[in-house]
Design an enzyme around this catalytic site. Structure first.
Site, PDB file in Angstrom:
ATOM      1  N   GLU A  91      90.619 111.460  78.464  1.00 14.82           N
ATOM      2  CA  GLU A  91      89.735 112.134  79.413  1.00 14.82           C
ATOM      3  C   GLU A  91      90.440 113.032  80.430  1.00 14.82           C
ATOM      4  O   GLU A  91      89.923 114.088  80.779  1.00 14.82           O
ATOM      5  CB  GLU A  91      88.900 111.074  80.160  1.00 14.82           C
ATOM      6  N   SER A 469      49.830  55.809  78.837  1.00 17.68           N
ATOM      7  CA  SER A 469      50.395  54.559  79.369  1.00 17.68           C
ATOM      8  C   SER A 469      51.702  54.773  80.125  1.00 17.68           C
ATOM      9  O   SER A 469      52.197  53.851  80.777  1.00 17.68           O
ATOM     10  CB  SER A 469      50.632  53.577  78.218  1.00 17.68           C
TER      11      SER A 469
END
Length: 818
Positions: A91, A469
């Site tokens: 770059e 239960s």
């Protein structure tokens, strides 16, 4: 001297001066015009990158990463030199020696724009790239280019080159939602920056010029050409040797997409954390770089997830084979590559993997399994697959593999060995599980359903189902509080109930319509005898029992104010049930479930820390810090308290001590009664764990619509629910013991592996006496029929006056309660 000759240089100098002044004026005017749209210096020094929300287990394993941009910011020194050099070569190799603006490159790009008649990308330095990606838009206009130059100038003059380069590497886009070089390394190679090879680093550096064009997964050939360019530039700059460049250039492009390295699968928990974070910090919580550390135990979470999935698959197998998920026509000879392509069209679901049948034998089938290769379904993996019929029944058992499968069928399988697989299908029923640390309420594991990506509905937290239960222990505890004992007896005979809150006469029954006459409370709870439980609730009082349930975290206003409450007709969820049972597990203290242990911001600062109340037996009477010589640190105090939760003296700040809601003797007896559920009651299946420190209670609702098991040890409590989202029946006989308990057992087998057995010490005031198993009354030590039972010294069994423990006992064959 010829004055005419002197005039020419003077004119040139003057023209240059005028041009310079005009340029400066134009620059200043442009700056004044654009200045409102530029970031301030303060904003540039306080850049907030969009970093995803990361969620971890208690021991730091990544659980989820939430955010549209995948980014892992890194410091300059964390970037290996080879990676830095690859990006400089690709770059801007003069970056460390130039200004932030390269005028020649900009002018060259401008000329190209004029010649080609379009806005071409080019002329940018790394500084300008950083300026554009952080502070500006990506529009290709001269206005944006001028803005970029001004911002680059400021960056170059107010930041070090290292800071600018770090910023650049953290913001550039690599495609596939990856922003920054660290995220790109993970996305394309599943590696950290330090693990990258030279060809990998060069490939990544080549992507940024055109992420869609040089994506190594989508366009490997173009990516290879771009990599060659980067390697050539690195060689020219002296970063690498010719041999290294040649070897890297010849390396294959082996990039493929990698998801973030999630070590623990807990999407339901991740969704809960995300919701809490957004509520706390707003939508920005997903991109502000927060790290959330939860209370989850990674090992337990994985065990819970697998237990729920395999438990539901086991249940589903009992209800018949619904057929393959797809069919295809296979050629006479088919290659593994073709089979890979075929199975790739079907997604894995939990532990289920898609497979295509390639050969059917007499009692086996050969399949190709996605991502695993060839395997064999033996008869043990096929013999269950009788056809599922419309009325819920199952057809005749198959006699041969051909009765179930054909070549070209696409099915789901579960891997069961090196080459063995089991035929399976996606269950239609659902289940949920919550496991808590009963000492502080920290959620150790949570599963909200079979698979989050099929259904995001979190049943562990949001489902409202009847516990059946499973609710009985809470009002049995109330019965002990009111003076009854584990040996108190109640009649197990038919009864008829009518009264306020009931639309019609209610004739409750026991499972199997069996009756046992006079039954002790311990036996009634162990066998979940409904008719006894209704009488217990009536004896305790509905209003008293409802308010007593508040001690366990239930809202009394949400409880039915009639005797159906005895059978668990309230609506609740696994998280609330686990919280309630945590009181029994920790010795009688109320703790609040919590999930987030701490929150760390992007600057590595802890901004929130949980401070749960802790069940601490030795901390009920705290002393002041002044009484402690020398004054210990808070961490030392908490460590001491943690070590002594089971008893002894310790200090803990009063605000961190969980309130005691039931007495130690009540808790001890109730836990003993729930161990009987395992020893000889409805939870006997848990005996396969071969432990004496587990206790719990099954739960099943009318028509087998809900199946539960809530169980615990002194250090872990877990609640499991199973059922259908549309509230249809699980099927005749599919009770809590048959559906939910196996899931709980599978989970606890892993959770308790290597954990020593431990039972809470008997508290003061508990005595052991010999009673009659029929009447619950005291008998002599010489009585051969006597059994041992535990009591508090406040409530001992009576002699002939034992009727006081059996109020309102009817003598007829049926009893009416109004």
């Amino acid at each position: 001297m010829n004055l005419k000759l002197l005039r020419v240089p003077a004119l040139v100098v003057g023209a240059l001066a005028l041009a310079t002044l005009a340029g400066l004026y134009a620059y200043l005017c442009t700056y004044v015009y654009l200045e409102p749209s530029l970031p301030t210096l303060a904003q540039m020094h306080h850049v907030q990158l969009k970093v995803p929300l990361r969620i971890y287990t208690a021991d730091g394993q990544l659980m989820a990463q939430i955010g549209t941009e995948q980014r892992t910011p890194v410091r300059y020194r964390e970037v290996p030199p080879m990676v830095r050099e690859a990006f400089l070569a690709a770059e801007d190799h003069d970056f460390f020696h130039e200004g932030g603006i390269n005028l020649i490159s900009i002018l060259r790009a401008g000329v190209i724009d004029l010649i080609e008649g379009r806005k071409a990308q080019g002329g940018s330095t790394i500084t300008m790239e950083a300026a554009r990606n952080v502070f500006l838009t990506l529009d290709k206009t001269w206005r944006r280019k001028l803005q970029e130059s001004f911002v680059a100038y400021e960056l170059d003059h107010d930041f070090s080159k290292q800071d600018v380069f770090r910023l650049y590497l953290n913001v550039i886009f690599f495609g596939e939602r990856a922003y920054g070089v660290a995220a790109a390394a993970q996305t394309y190679y599943g590696k950290t920056l330090a693990q990258l090879t030279l060809p990998e680093a060069a490939t990544l550096a080549g992507i940024v010029q055109a992420p869609s064009l040089y994506n190594p997964v989508v366009h490997p050939h173009l990516a290879a050409d771009r990599r060659s360019y980067v390697l050539t530039e690195m060689l020219k700059l002296g970063y690498i040797t010719p041999a290294a460049a040649q070897a890297a250039d010849q390396a294959p492009i082996d990039a493929r997409l990698h998801a973030p390295r999630v070590s623990v699968h807990a999407p339901y928990v991740a969704a809960m954390v995300r919701q809490q974070m957004v509520q706390r910090y707003g939508p920005a919580a997903e991109t502000a770089g927060y790290r959330v550390y939860t209370t989850l135990d990674g090992r337990l979470q994985n065990a819970a997830d697998r237990a729920v999935q395999l438990g539901l698959i086991s249940y589903d197998r009992r209800h018949g084979w619904r057929g393959p998920i797809g069919r295809t026509v296979l050629a006479r000879t088919v290659s593994p590559a073709e089979l890979r392509t075929l199975t790739a069209q079907y997604q894995p679901i939990g532990v289920l993997r898609p497979a295509v049948v390639v050969q059917v034998g007499a009692q086996d089938a050969r399949v190709y399994v996605r991502d695993r290769g060839f395997g064999t379904i033996g008869w043990n993996g096929l013999s269950w697959a009788g056809q599922a019929l419309a009325d819920g029944r199952v057809g005749a058992a198959p006699k041969a593999a051909g009765d179930v499968l054909s070549r070209g069928d696409v099915v789901y399988v579960v891997w069961h060995g090196p080459t063995d697989v089991l035929l399976a299908q996606v269950p239609q029923a659902e289940a949920a599980m919550v496991a808590l640390d009963p000492d502080d309420g920290g959620i150790a594991a949570l599963v909200g359903g079979f698979d989050y990506y099929i259904s995001k509905y979190n049943r562990a937290v949001y489902a409202q189902r009847q516990p059946g239960s499973g609710f009985k222990p809470f009002y049995y505890s109330a019965a002990l509080r009111r003076g009854y004992t584990a040996a108190s007896t109640f009649m197990d005979t038919p009864l008829v109930v009518a009264g306020p809150g009931l639309e019609s006469t209610w004739r409750p029954a026991n499972y199997g319509d069996r009756f046992g006459g006079e039954v002790r409370l311990r036996v009634a709870l162990a066998h979940s005898i409904n008719l006894v439980s209704i009488r217990v609730l009536r004896a305790v009082g509905i209003q008293y029992a409802s308010h007593y349930a508040e001690r366990f975290g239930f809202n009394p206003k949400a409880l039915p104010q009639n005797l159906t409450l005895a059978l668990g007709t309230l609506e609740t969820n696994p998280l609330q049930m686990a919280s309630g049972y945590a009181v029994f597990a920790n010795g009688g203290y109320s703790v609040k479930p919590f999930l987030i242990e701490r929150i760390v911001n992007s600057k590595d600062k802890v901004i929130w820390q949980a401070k749960p109340r802790i069940a601490c037996h030795g901390c009920s009477k705290p002393v002041s810090l002044a009484d402690l010589k020398p004054a210990p640190t808070e961490s030392a105090l908490l460590a001491e308290a943690d070590a002594l939760r089971g008893g002894g003296a310790a200090y803990m700040p009063p605000g961190q001590i969980a309130p005691r809601v039931i007495s130690a003797d009540n808790d001890y007896i109730m836990t003993s009664m729930m161990r009987s559920v395992i020893k000889f009651g409805t939870g006997m299946g848990a005996q396969v764990l071969h432990r004496d420190d587990i206790a719990g209670k099954t739960g099943t609702t009318n028509s087998w619509k809900d199946a539960w098991f809530n169980g615990f040890t002194p250090h872990l409590v877990a609640s499991v629910w199973a059922g259908f989202d549309d509230d249809r029946t699980l099927g005749s006989g599919e009770q809590g013991a048959a559906v939910a308990l196996p899931i709980w057992i599978r989970f606890m087998r892993h959770a308790l592996h290597g954990v020593p057995q431990w039972r809470r010490p008997r508290p003061p005031g508990i005595v052991q006496l010999r009673v009659s198993p029929r009447t619950g009354l005291l008998v002599s030590d010489e009585n051969p029929d006597g059994i041992e039972e535990i009591f508090t010294t406040k409530h001992l069994p009576g002699g002939s006056g034992a009727l006081a423990h059996r109020p309102d006992q009817g003598q007829g064959s049926a009893e009416s309660i109004f």
